[in-house]
Design an enzyme around this catalytic site. Structure first.
Site, short mmCIF file in Angstrom:
data_model
loop_
_atom_site.label_atom_id
_atom_site.label_comp_id
_atom_site.label_asym_id
_atom_site.label_seq_id
_atom_site.Cartn_x
_atom_site.Cartn_y
_atom_site.Cartn_z
N ASN A 9 119.27 43.00 56.17
CA ASN A 9 118.47 43.20 54.96
C ASN A 9 117.78 41.88 54.68
O ASN A 9 118.37 40.96 54.11
CB ASN A 9 119.36 43.62 53.79
CG ASN A 9 118.58 43.90 52.51
OD1 ASN A 9 117.36 43.70 52.45
ND2 ASN A 9 119.26 44.34 51.48
N ARG A 93 117.25 47.61 56.70
CA ARG A 93 116.74 48.16 55.45
C ARG A 93 115.26 47.83 55.37
O ARG A 93 114.84 46.68 55.42
CB ARG A 93 117.47 47.54 54.26
CG ARG A 93 116.93 48.07 52.93
CD ARG A 93 117.45 47.28 51.76
NE ARG A 93 116.92 47.80 50.50
CZ ARG A 93 116.56 47.04 49.48
NH1 ARG A 93 116.63 45.73 49.57
NH2 ARG A 93 116.11 47.59 48.37
N HIS A 181 115.70 52.68 46.07
CA HIS A 181 117.16 52.69 46.04
C HIS A 181 117.72 53.92 46.76
O HIS A 181 118.87 54.32 46.53
CB HIS A 181 117.71 52.65 44.60
CG HIS A 181 117.59 51.32 43.94
ND1 HIS A 181 117.57 51.18 42.57
CD2 HIS A 181 117.49 50.07 44.45
CE1 HIS A 181 117.45 49.90 42.25
NE2 HIS A 181 117.40 49.20 43.38
N HIS A 208 122.09 53.56 39.31
CA HIS A 208 122.19 52.36 40.15
C HIS A 208 121.74 51.19 39.28
O HIS A 208 120.53 50.97 39.11
CB HIS A 208 121.31 52.52 41.40
CG HIS A 208 121.31 51.31 42.28
ND1 HIS A 208 121.89 51.31 43.53
CD2 HIS A 208 120.79 50.07 42.12
CE1 HIS A 208 121.72 50.12 44.08
NE2 HIS A 208 121.06 49.34 43.24
N ARG A 241 112.19 42.24 36.40
CA ARG A 241 111.06 43.18 36.46
C ARG A 241 110.95 43.97 35.16
O ARG A 241 111.94 44.25 34.50
CB ARG A 241 111.24 44.14 37.64
CG ARG A 241 110.96 43.50 38.98
CD ARG A 241 111.31 44.42 40.12
NE ARG A 241 112.67 44.22 40.60
CZ ARG A 241 113.28 45.01 41.48
NH1 ARG A 241 112.65 46.07 41.96
NH2 ARG A 241 114.51 44.75 41.86
N GLY A 328 125.86 46.62 41.09
CA GLY A 328 126.51 45.46 40.49
C GLY A 328 126.92 45.61 39.05
O GLY A 328 128.09 45.40 38.69
N ILE A 329 125.99 45.97 38.18
CA ILE A 329 126.30 46.16 36.77
C ILE A 329 127.08 47.45 36.57
O ILE A 329 128.07 47.50 35.84
CB ILE A 329 125.02 46.16 35.92
CG1 ILE A 329 124.31 44.81 36.01
CG2 ILE A 329 125.34 46.50 34.46
CD1 ILE A 329 122.95 44.78 35.35
N GLU A 331 129.06 49.08 38.52
CA GLU A 331 130.43 49.05 39.02
C GLU A 331 131.31 48.06 38.28
O GLU A 331 132.53 48.25 38.20
CB GLU A 331 130.44 48.70 40.52
CG GLU A 331 129.79 49.75 41.40
CD GLU A 331 129.62 49.26 42.83
OE1 GLU A 331 130.40 48.38 43.25
OE2 GLU A 331 128.72 49.75 43.53
N GLU A 379 125.20 50.60 50.79
CA GLU A 379 123.95 50.82 51.51
C GLU A 379 124.07 50.40 52.97
O GLU A 379 123.48 51.03 53.86
CB GLU A 379 122.82 50.05 50.82
CG GLU A 379 122.52 50.55 49.43
CD GLU A 379 121.80 49.51 48.58
OE1 GLU A 379 120.62 49.70 48.28
OE2 GLU A 379 122.44 48.50 48.21
#
Length: 398
Positions: A9, A93, A181, A208, A241, A328-329, A331, A379
């Site tokens: 990636n 990816r 995603h 996600h 973003r 990340g957030i 989980e 992923e």
């Protein structure tokens, strides 16, 4: 050692990688996971084995300045660690597969030509993804490569879900809603029958949530709609973003503030979202512990946008049976999950605070109308599976 596949990636300043070993049962086992970061400035490699123990943590020379030279350093480490293994293939990816690629493909010169045409649709990601493929091809021309796309999972959506209401000649130039995603969502869809069988075939929204954030509405484990659109700027507020923003505000930046296209691009991709609102950090962990009003506002806006879009996607699905948090957030932040679930309680979520604090996997009470879960994404394993299937190394999963 058995056959190995390497998953790459590649970004502008980092090269993330995983090494998977093929087992006798025709499945993949993670053998190593690592990252070369600070490419072009202060390159550093850190690698853990499949059990999570650090096996490499070292600075690299100043010659590591791009994906190609980073790959040289990875190759040296790989030969030292897995010298007896047969390198069966690389899986990559690739952010954008356009409307053409509805699934992963073995890389050929024609595929690369097609993917280069998509660079204007993902200028901050696509060039680096393709540079890694070129670098592997130059060094190991006999090793097959597979491109796996973040857009492919969404290609089965209806025409009305993909359209952007602009004139036809503009839409024919490739301007449509693609969604991203997809590799994460595809992985979650693949494990739902085992992880949450009661909702696997029903109406599910997957959240996600990470530095990049989006939602995907699924019916029978297929993508129906998502919050991402033409680019990875749309939808939810993210680390740096904007998420959705009135196009008139973008025109204002050009017409009234006199900004250039590159300046606007930098603002939208790198200076907005959580960092733009808070003026402090793009890291949710920092914002959740900060006392500044702007930091609290950034968190509040993030939760607000997620809850708002959950409502919108529920309307698209005609109701909701399951909600899944991942990335990340999603989980790792019990507080963010709690706040989103509380704002979405009107849907029928009966929140289980104790289960949430324990990170689930189920964080709704028994009998909750909307069953709510925490399911880690993977992923890299999804890419390894696709690579193995296309190269005839492992069997396809149902």
């Amino acid at each position: 050692m058995n056959d190995c596949a390497v998953v790459l990636n590649a970004g502008s300043s980092s090269l993330k990688f995983c090494v998977f070993e093929r087992l006798a049962a025709q499945t993949w086992k993670l053998a190593a996971r690592g990252q070369i970061e600070g490419i072009g400035t202060s390159p550093h490699m850190r690698v853990k084995d499949g059990e999570g123990s650090v096996v490499a943590d070292e600075p690299l020379g100043a010659t590591v300045r791009d994906a190609s030279t980073a790959l040289d350093s990875l190759a040296v480490w790989f030969r030292g660690r897995f010298g007896n293994a047969r390198l069966a293939g690389f899986g990559h990816r690739v952010v954008h597969g356009g409307a053409q690629f509805a699934g992963p493909v073995v890389v050929t010169p024609q595929v690369m030509d097609d993917l280069r045409k998509l660079i204007p649709l993902a200028p901050l990601h696509q060039p680096h993804n393709l540079a890694a493929i070129d670098a592997v091809a130059a060094r190991l021309p006999g090793v097959p490569q597979v491109a796996c796309f973040d857009t492919s999972f969404h290609r089965g959506q209806s025409e009305v879900a993909q359209i952007i209401p602009l004139p036809k000649h503009i839409r024919e130039a490739g301007v449509q809603r693609y969604g991203f995603h997809g590799l994460s969502y595809e992985y979650i869809a693949s494990v739902l029958p085992e992880a949450a069988p009661e909702i696997a075939g029903k109406r599910v929204i997957v959240a996600h949530l990470g530095s990049g954030s989006s939602l995907c509405a699924m019916r029978e484990r297929k993508s129906v709609d998502s919050t991402f659109g033409f680019t990875a700027l749309d939808g939810l507020c993210m680390g740096t973003r904007t998420g959705s923003v009135d196009p008139g505000a973008i025109l204002f930046l050009f017409q009234n503030l006199g900004l250039s296209a590159s300046e606007v691009e930098t603002i939208l991709y790198k200076k907005s979202g959580l960092i733009g609102i808070s003026g402090l950090s793009n890291d949710m962990r920092v914002l959740l512990t900060a006392s500044e009003p702007a930091a609290r506002l950034a968190v509040e806006y993030f939760v607000y946008r997620v809850a708002k879009e959950i409502g919108a996607l529920t309307a698209v699905l005609g109701g909701l049976d399951g909600l899944v948090f991942t990335a990340g957030i999603g989980e790792n932040s019990a507080q963010i999950r709690k706040r989103i679930c509380e704002m979405s309680a009107w849907l029928g979520i009966e929140f289980d605070a104790a289960a949430n604090d324990a990170s689930g996997p189920r964080i709704s009470r028994p009998g909750s109308k909307v069953s709510t879960w925490v399911i880690p994404t993977n992923e890299e394993l999804m890419i390894a599976r696709h690579t193995g299937v296309l190269l005839g190394l492992v069997e396809a999963r149902a």
